[in-house]
Design a protein around this motif. Structure first.
Motif, PDB file in Angstrom:
ATOM      1  N   GLU A 193     -16.134  -6.644  -7.124  1.00 26.43           N
ATOM      2  CA  GLU A 193     -16.016  -5.297  -6.520  1.00 26.43           C
ATOM      3  C   GLU A 193     -15.532  -5.720  -5.015  1.00 26.43           C
ATOM      4  OE1 GLU A 193     -19.637  -2.675  -6.338  1.00 26.43           O
ATOM      5  OE2 GLU A 193     -20.080  -3.378  -8.092  1.00 26.43           O
ATOM      6  N   GLY A 194     -14.779  -4.819  -4.487  1.00 22.99           N
ATOM      7  CA  GLY A 194     -14.167  -5.095  -3.270  1.00 22.99           C
ATOM      8  C   GLY A 194     -13.258  -5.893  -3.046  1.00 22.99           C
ATOM      9  N   PRO A 195     -12.915  -6.382  -1.801  1.00 23.41           N
ATOM     10  CA  PRO A 195     -11.660  -7.274  -1.725  1.00 23.41           C
ATOM     11  C   PRO A 195     -11.996  -8.722  -2.142  1.00 23.41           C
ATOM     12  CG  PRO A 195     -12.614  -6.836   0.546  1.00 23.41           C
ATOM     13  CD  PRO A 195     -13.396  -5.854  -0.426  1.00 23.41           C
ATOM     14  N   GLN A 224      -4.084  -2.409  -5.638  1.00 24.35           N
ATOM     15  CA  GLN A 224      -4.441  -3.708  -5.127  1.00 24.35           C
ATOM     16  C   GLN A 224      -4.252  -4.261  -3.595  1.00 24.35           C
ATOM     17  OE1 GLN A 224      -6.111  -5.954  -7.132  1.00 24.35           O
ATOM     18  NE2 GLN A 224      -6.451  -4.145  -8.221  1.00 24.35           N
ATOM     19  N   ALA A 225      -3.474  -3.369  -2.846  1.00 23.15           N
ATOM     20  CA  ALA A 225      -3.192  -3.898  -1.676  1.00 23.15           C
ATOM     21  C   ALA A 225      -4.445  -3.704  -0.754  1.00 23.15           C
ATOM     22  CB  ALA A 225      -2.003  -2.910  -0.869  1.00 23.15           C
ATOM     23  N   ALA A 235       0.787  -1.067   0.050  1.00 26.08           N
ATOM     24  CA  ALA A 235      -0.109  -0.137   0.109  1.00 26.08           C
ATOM     25  C   ALA A 235       0.745   1.213   0.007  1.00 26.08           C
ATOM     26  CB  ALA A 235      -0.883  -0.013   1.254  1.00 26.08           C
ATOM     27  N   GLN A 236       2.003   1.330   0.778  1.00 32.87           N
ATOM     28  CA  GLN A 236       2.864   2.410   0.909  1.00 32.87           C
ATOM     29  C   GLN A 236       3.534   2.688  -0.655  1.00 32.87           C
ATOM     30  OE1 GLN A 236       5.546   1.230   4.134  1.00 32.87           O
ATOM     31  NE2 GLN A 236       3.970   1.710   5.568  1.00 32.87           N
ATOM     32  N   VAL A 274       4.819  -7.649  -3.822  1.00 38.39           N
ATOM     33  CA  VAL A 274       4.833  -6.366  -2.897  1.00 38.39           C
ATOM     34  C   VAL A 274       4.650  -4.933  -3.685  1.00 38.39           C
ATOM     35  CG1 VAL A 274       5.696  -7.344  -0.900  1.00 38.39           C
ATOM     36  CG2 VAL A 274       7.303  -6.539  -2.670  1.00 38.39           C
ATOM     37  N   ALA A 275       4.540  -5.184  -4.949  1.00 42.73           N
ATOM     38  CA  ALA A 275       4.420  -3.675  -5.871  1.00 42.73           C
ATOM     39  C   ALA A 275       4.259  -4.423  -7.184  1.00 42.73           C
ATOM     40  CB  ALA A 275       5.601  -2.946  -5.600  1.00 42.73           C
ATOM     41  N   HIS A 276       3.349  -3.643  -7.986  1.00 40.40           N
ATOM     42  CA  HIS A 276       2.807  -4.061  -9.099  1.00 40.40           C
ATOM     43  C   HIS A 276       2.409  -2.695  -9.938  1.00 40.40           C
ATOM     44  CE1 HIS A 276       0.059  -6.528 -12.058  1.00 40.40           C
ATOM     45  NE2 HIS A 276       1.219  -6.277 -12.559  1.00 40.40           N
ATOM     46  N   ASP A 277       2.688  -2.505 -10.965  1.00 42.72           N
ATOM     47  CA  ASP A 277       2.597  -1.334 -11.828  1.00 42.72           C
ATOM     48  C   ASP A 277       2.569  -0.171 -11.122  1.00 42.72           C
ATOM     49  OD1 ASP A 277       2.326  -2.632 -13.983  1.00 42.72           O
ATOM     50  OD2 ASP A 277       0.234  -3.233 -13.917  1.00 42.72           O
ATOM     51  N   VAL A 278       3.464   0.397 -10.283  1.00 45.32           N
ATOM     52  CA  VAL A 278       3.802   1.714  -9.760  1.00 45.32           C
ATOM     53  C   VAL A 278       5.101   2.218 -10.405  1.00 45.32           C
ATOM     54  CG1 VAL A 278       2.350   0.637  -7.730  1.00 45.32           C
ATOM     55  CG2 VAL A 278       4.942   0.500  -7.918  1.00 45.32           C
TER      56      VAL A 278
END
Length: 168
Positions: free
Chosen positions: A155-157, A26-27, A20-21, A119-123
């Motif tokens: 929708e949602g998680p 997606q986090a 998220a940070q 832990v990170a995707h498309d950032v």
């Protein structure tokens, strides 16, 4: 649906929070996990048979250990940074192959299966680089007693539908 191994606490929250940070949206929808079967559309009437298949797959696999250690990346092919598995790779590969063999599961994989924790995707590149460096020394060892079938309605998680204990 999807099938995954949850990352237990406290490590699951640590990895999800770091995702998220990094700015990965997606986090908020996908807690830290090792994917066994990525998002796959299945017919509702196929679910009972798929669950029976997953019961048999789980019964045939004894519990095992995963050791997460360090980071890796799929760049330049895809903009992903992940925490790597140092132990548990073969068990995850065998489970993933068996899970995907269920009747009613039809998925064309874009890439060969490689167990990992995204832990990170498309950032942005700077965020990918920062996560890669920040988690380079990450290490967690835990027992895997089960895997989980998740469902998603668009929708949602993702929501856990059912756990499948390993070893019957």
């Amino acid at each position: 649906m999807g099938v995954a191994i949850d990352i237990p606490q406290p490590w699951g929250d640590v990895l999800t929070r770091r995702r998220a940070q990094a700015g990965d949206p997606q986090a908020a929808y996908t807690p830290a996990h090792v994917t066994l079967l990525g998002p796959t559309e299945v017919a509702t009437d196929a679910l009972a048979g798929i669950e029976k298949h997953l019961e048999a797959v789980a019964a045939a696999q004894p519990p095992f250990t995963i050791h997460l250690r360090g980071t890796g990346t799929f760049r330049p092919v895809t903009e992903v940074v992940f925490v790597a598995l140092a132990v548990g790779i073969s068990e995850c590969e065998l489970l993933a192959e068996a899970v995907a063999a269920a009747d009613g599961v039809h998925r064309d994989a874009r890439f060969p299966y490689h167990p990992h924790v995204t832990v990170a995707h498309d950032v942005p590149d700077a965020a990918l680089d920062a996560v890669f460096e920040d988690l380079a020394g990450f290490s967690a060892r835990f027992e895997v007693p089960a895997f989980t079938l998740f469902s998603h309605d668009g929708e949602g998680p993702w929501r856990p539908r059912r756990d499948f204990p390993l070893g019957g």
